[in-house]
Design an enzyme around this catalytic site. Structure first.
Site, mmCIF file in Angstrom:
data_model
loop_
_atom_site.group_PDB
_atom_site.id
_atom_site.type_symbol
_atom_site.label_atom_id
_atom_site.label_comp_id
_atom_site.label_asym_id
_atom_site.label_seq_id
_atom_site.Cartn_x
_atom_site.Cartn_y
_atom_site.Cartn_z
ATOM 1 N N ASP A 99 0.970 -1.151 -0.041
ATOM 2 C CA ASP A 99 -0.017 0.061 0.034
ATOM 3 C C ASP A 99 0.840 1.158 -0.172
ATOM 4 O O ASP A 99 2.043 1.188 0.615
ATOM 5 C CB ASP A 99 -1.098 -0.001 1.234
ATOM 6 C CG ASP A 99 -0.181 0.230 2.592
ATOM 7 O OD1 ASP A 99 0.807 -0.544 2.839
ATOM 8 O OD2 ASP A 99 -0.736 0.947 3.362
ATOM 9 N N GLU A 166 0.196 -0.820 5.959
ATOM 10 C CA GLU A 166 1.280 0.105 6.790
ATOM 11 C C GLU A 166 1.349 1.448 6.735
ATOM 12 O O GLU A 166 1.327 2.127 7.690
ATOM 13 C CB GLU A 166 2.707 -0.323 5.964
ATOM 14 C CG GLU A 166 3.778 -0.142 7.062
ATOM 15 C CD GLU A 166 4.201 1.339 7.091
ATOM 16 O OE1 GLU A 166 5.037 1.871 7.773
ATOM 17 O OE2 GLU A 166 3.806 1.939 5.851
#
Length: 460
Positions: A99, A166
């Site tokens: 991500d 994250e």
């Protein structure tokens, strides 16, 4: 390992690198922003793309998994791929995340759309090009270099763990570790989500600051009142919040909250001129704090006001604002307990409430700092691998940012050695506009990780 072996691996990386760069560019084109305001279908697409890359690499066991967040909602998809260890060999967990941060205003990007990778000179620009899709490519490249898909030259067991949230604070990370503990267990954990010292000089991250954040709300009136009728006897909430915020630092710019820990000064320093250039600090603006520059960045607490709810200039009227809320981010020195730091913040805002204003502290996220042991077999293997890949020894650095989930890894896998490595450099501008990765450095990162896996097999 012989010089001839290192040369052969270097040549193999160079041969593989055009395809690895193409894989990185394909990943960058997926706008996998994990922030809730963005379309999470792109995060799912990113997980599917990384899953396919690992399958194509020849890893025999590849899964997309998730775990619930604390609020009960499903966590973002993570990809886990495994290849069992040869008899008697250690297992290495290779971490990165797929991500990315929101792109920000596209007009602030100099090259092209943030999700259209563009090479300019030796750098590849695009959101996630460095943080952390380059980490995915580093792992993928090391495995291909060591002989996958047949794995003939892969001397260790490998588990690849590519997280999907994250950049949103890893809310389901601990639940994921608990749910898949057996799947993720390893002797060595390599977290490829940090930075190198500079282009041409590698680094091992040996300390990370922790984090607590939260909101302070200040109220002075039950409702807004006319500034002409009551101004002079009543101060507005924005002015009072400004006075409260000013108490967070002393005259030198050091954090002035009682009870916070300061760690020892680092062994290396960050050149002030380099800091000014890397941070885009304007001419004439003085640096804050005392001590070495690296100490201010790595081993002392740092507090920033990262948001404030106030009436906009465009919507302003002649009224006294009744309330104001500020978002506070406090980075913690190694050795600091986050709960104690949060309590210190709460006590500080209560003690320094200006003019008797009603002040409320609402705790937010918390993450523990990290301090690596100074000399382990895994650290020695990493230093040797980096020295061979770059031709110069790595620097042990701290990082002012936080990776709170490392504390979770240490709690769940207390016997594992954790290595925090990097694909970024000071020009990468991770999280900002014009994020980029230096392709020559990424090639060295791939080689270093391939050498590291070999040395771990030899030395653990």
């Amino acid at each position: 390992m012989t010089t001839e072996t290192t040369a052969a691996l270097r040549a193999r990386v160079a041969e593989l690198f055009p395809a690895l760069q193409a894989d990185l560019e394909a990943l960058v084109r997926i706008p996998s922003v994990s922030a809730a305001a963005f379309d999470q279908a792109h995060v799912a697409a990113s997980a599917a793309a990384t899953e396919q890359l690992l399958r194509d690499a020849g890893l025999p066991d590849v899964q997309i998994l998730s775990a619930p967040r604390p609020d009960g909602t499903p966590g973002a998809p993570a990809v886990v791929a495994r290849r069992p260890a040869p008899e008697g060999a250690p297992t290495v967990l290779l971490y990165a995340h797929h991500d990315v941060q929101p792109p920000g205003d596209p007009a602030t990007w100099d090259t092209t759309d943030p999700f259209e990778p563009t090479q300019v000179g030796e750098r590849l620009f695009g959101r996630g090009a460095a943080d952390d899709k380059a980490g995915i490519v580093a792992h993928l490249g090391a495995l291909r270099t060591l002989g996958l898909p047949d794995g003939a030259d892969l001397p260790v067991g490998v588990t690849v763990f590519l997280e999907g949230e994250e950049e949103s604070g890893s809310p389901s990370f601990r639940a994921f570790l608990d749910a898949h503990r057996d799947l993720l267990a390893a002797d060595v954990i390599v977290v490829a989500d940090s930075t190198n010292w500079k282009v041409g000089v590698p680094a091992l991250t040996t300390s990370l600051r922790g984090l607590v954040d939260g909101e302070v709300e200040l109220r002075v009136l039950e409702h807004a009142v006319h500034s002409g009728m009551f101004g002079g006897a009543v101060l507005d909430a924005v002015t009072l919040m400004s006075r409260l915020v000013a108490t967070f630092h002393d005259e030198a710019g050091d954090v002035a909250i009682e009870g916070l820990v300061t760690a020892p000064e680092p062994e290396v320093d960050y050149d002030e001129a380099a800091l000014r250039a890397d941070s885009s600090l304007l001419d004439g603006v003085a640096l804050a704090g005392t001590g070495t520059v690296s100490g201010r960045l790595w081993t002392k607490p740092a507090l920033s006001v990262i948001g404030m709810d106030v009436t906009s200039v465009a919507e302003a009227s002649n009224t006294i604002a009744p309330s104001c809320t500020a978002k506070i981010s406090l980075r913690l020195a190694p050795g600091q307990d986050p709960a104690a730091a949060d309590a210190a913040l709460a006590a500080h805002v209560a003690k320094h409430a200006p003019f008797g204003a009603q002040v409320t502290w609402r705790s937010g996220e918390a993450g523990k700092p990290f301090l690596a042991p100074g000399d382990t077999a895994a650290m020695r293997a990493a230093r040797a691998a980096f020295t061979e890949a770059w031709g110069t020894a790595p620097v042990d650095v701290g990082v002012g940012g936080s990776i709170p989930f490392i504390a979770d890894l240490l709690e769940v896998f207390p016997e594992a050695a954790i290595l925090v490595t990097g694909v970024e450099d000071p020009d990468s501008r991770a999280h900002g506009a014009n994020e980029s990765v230096h392709l020559g450095e990424l090639q060295k990162v791939v080689l270093a990780e391939a050498l590291l896996l070999t040395k771990i097999a030899e030395g653990l």
